[in-house]
Design a protein around this motif. Structure first.
Motif, short mmCIF file in Angstrom:
data_model
loop_
_atom_site.label_atom_id
_atom_site.label_comp_id
_atom_site.label_asym_id
_atom_site.label_seq_id
_atom_site.Cartn_x
_atom_site.Cartn_y
_atom_site.Cartn_z
N ALA A 4 -3.52 16.15 -5.74
CA ALA A 4 -4.74 15.34 -5.59
C ALA A 4 -4.79 14.21 -6.61
N ALA A 5 -4.36 14.47 -7.83
CA ALA A 5 -4.34 13.42 -8.86
C ALA A 5 -3.36 12.31 -8.47
N ALA A 6 -2.21 12.69 -7.92
CA ALA A 6 -1.22 11.68 -7.48
C ALA A 6 -1.78 10.85 -6.33
N GLU A 7 -2.47 11.51 -5.39
CA GLU A 7 -3.05 10.77 -4.27
C GLU A 7 -4.19 9.87 -4.74
N GLN A 8 -4.96 10.32 -5.73
CA GLN A 8 -6.02 9.48 -6.30
C GLN A 8 -5.43 8.20 -6.89
N ARG A 9 -4.34 8.34 -7.64
CA ARG A 9 -3.68 7.15 -8.22
C ARG A 9 -3.17 6.22 -7.13
N ARG A 10 -2.53 6.79 -6.12
CA ARG A 10 -1.97 5.98 -5.03
C ARG A 10 -3.11 5.30 -4.25
N PHE A 11 -4.17 6.02 -3.98
CA PHE A 11 -5.33 5.47 -3.27
C PHE A 11 -5.92 4.29 -4.04
N THR A 12 -6.10 4.47 -5.34
CA THR A 12 -6.67 3.42 -6.19
C THR A 12 -5.78 2.18 -6.20
N GLU A 13 -4.47 2.41 -6.28
CA GLU A 13 -3.52 1.30 -6.27
C GLU A 13 -3.60 0.51 -4.97
N HIS A 14 -3.67 1.19 -3.84
CA HIS A 14 -3.72 0.50 -2.55
C HIS A 14 -5.08 -0.14 -2.30
N ALA A 15 -6.15 0.48 -2.77
CA ALA A 15 -7.48 -0.10 -2.60
C ALA A 15 -7.62 -1.41 -3.37
N ALA A 16 -6.83 -1.59 -4.42
CA ALA A 16 -6.88 -2.82 -5.21
C ALA A 16 -6.34 -4.02 -4.43
N HIS A 17 -5.65 -3.75 -3.32
CA HIS A 17 -5.07 -4.83 -2.51
C HIS A 17 -5.89 -5.02 -1.23
N ASN A 18 -7.20 -5.05 -1.37
CA ASN A 18 -8.09 -5.07 -0.21
C ASN A 18 -8.21 -6.43 0.47
N LEU A 19 -7.53 -7.44 -0.02
CA LEU A 19 -7.57 -8.73 0.66
C LEU A 19 -6.64 -8.76 1.87
N ILE A 20 -5.75 -7.79 1.94
CA ILE A 20 -4.86 -7.65 3.10
C ILE A 20 -5.24 -6.37 3.81
N SER A 21 -5.69 -6.48 5.05
CA SER A 21 -6.19 -5.31 5.78
C SER A 21 -5.05 -4.46 6.33
N GLY A 22 -5.40 -3.24 6.66
CA GLY A 22 -4.44 -2.34 7.28
C GLY A 22 -3.98 -2.86 8.63
N VAL A 23 -4.84 -3.60 9.32
CA VAL A 23 -4.46 -4.18 10.61
C VAL A 23 -3.32 -5.18 10.40
N GLU A 24 -3.44 -6.02 9.37
CA GLU A 24 -2.38 -6.99 9.09
C GLU A 24 -1.08 -6.28 8.71
N VAL A 25 -1.18 -5.25 7.88
CA VAL A 25 0.00 -4.50 7.48
C VAL A 25 0.62 -3.80 8.69
N SER A 26 -0.21 -3.22 9.56
CA SER A 26 0.28 -2.56 10.76
C SER A 26 1.04 -3.53 11.66
N ARG A 27 0.48 -4.70 11.84
CA ARG A 27 1.16 -5.70 12.67
C ARG A 27 2.50 -6.10 12.09
N GLU A 28 2.54 -6.29 10.78
CA GLU A 28 3.80 -6.68 10.14
C GLU A 28 4.83 -5.56 10.22
N LEU A 29 4.40 -4.32 10.00
CA LEU A 29 5.32 -3.18 10.13
C LEU A 29 5.86 -3.07 11.55
N ALA A 30 4.98 -3.21 12.53
CA ALA A 30 5.40 -3.14 13.93
C ALA A 30 6.38 -4.26 14.25
N ARG A 31 6.12 -5.46 13.75
CA ARG A 31 7.02 -6.59 13.98
C ARG A 31 8.39 -6.31 13.39
#
Length: 199
Positions: free
Chosen positions: A66-93
């Motif tokens: 849980a502590a590791a996931e908390q750190r990972r969650f916090t790290e990814h939440a800091a990049h909130n200017l790029i949405s998951g939709v944008e990341v999903s599209r790029e990964l799919a591409r």
């Protein structure tokens, strides 16, 4: 930490169910950016999707995971200017696919009312009391196969799985849900935090 704990519990259940410890979960996060001094006065759904890579280590206690996931969650939440939709599209591409890259969703509003200094409303005025005794929800989000939602009702935690029934065996979903609830209960009672997780 409660949201990270519930995310970790969900990921453990998924790992056992799917047979692998690495996964990409989708989550909806509040994303009210301070772009204007009166932003707090605007009514709207200020939310964005966020893709959360999860990698559960072997031979670790629940608290460590849980502590590791908390750190990972916090790290990814800091990049909130790029949405998951944008990341999903790029990964799919990049993968050359049209299949959804994050079809499993973890959604939690646990602690949100307390964080805003408010209590959850118990009445809808002339419409009556707010109760979820006969609550019914049908998943209608495109590209989502399974969603776990956690929220508070009258001071208690509610857990709901919503899914596309054609994609899953009912017995498997029931077993995963029961395991999720059992893991949450072990955490609530205390000893679950120090238990080494079998994933």
């Amino acid at each position: 930490l409660i949201v990270a704990a519930m995310l970790t519990a969900f990921a453990i259940v998924l790992a056992r169910w799917a047979g692998h410890r690495r996964m990409l979960l989708n989550s909806l996060q509040l994303n009210r950016l301070p772009l204007h001094p009166d932003i707090h006065r605007i009514v709207g759904a200020f939310a964005a999707t966020m893709l959360l890579p999860v990698e559960l280590g072997v031979g670790r206690t629940f608290a460590d995971l849980a502590a590791a996931e908390q750190r990972r969650f916090t790290e990814h939440a800091a990049h909130n200017l790029i949405s998951g939709v944008e990341v999903s599209r790029e990964l799919a591409r990049r993968r050359g696919t049209t299949r959804p890259v994050g079809p499993v969703v973890f959604q939690s509003t646990l602690g949100m009312d307390a964080a805003m200094g408010e209590r959850q409303p118990e009445s809808a005025g002339p419409l009556g009391e707010i109760t979820f005794d006969d609550f019914y929800h049908q998943l209608r989000t495109p590209q989502v196969a399974l969603e776990a939602r956690l929220y508070e009702v009258h001071g208690e935690m509610a857990v709901v799985f919503s899914l596309v029934t054609e994609l899953f065996e009912a017995e498997q979903v029931d077993a995963a849900f029961a395991e999720f609830v059992q893991l949450i209960q072990a955490l609530a009672e205390g000893p679950g935090w120090d238990q080494v997780m079998d994933v």
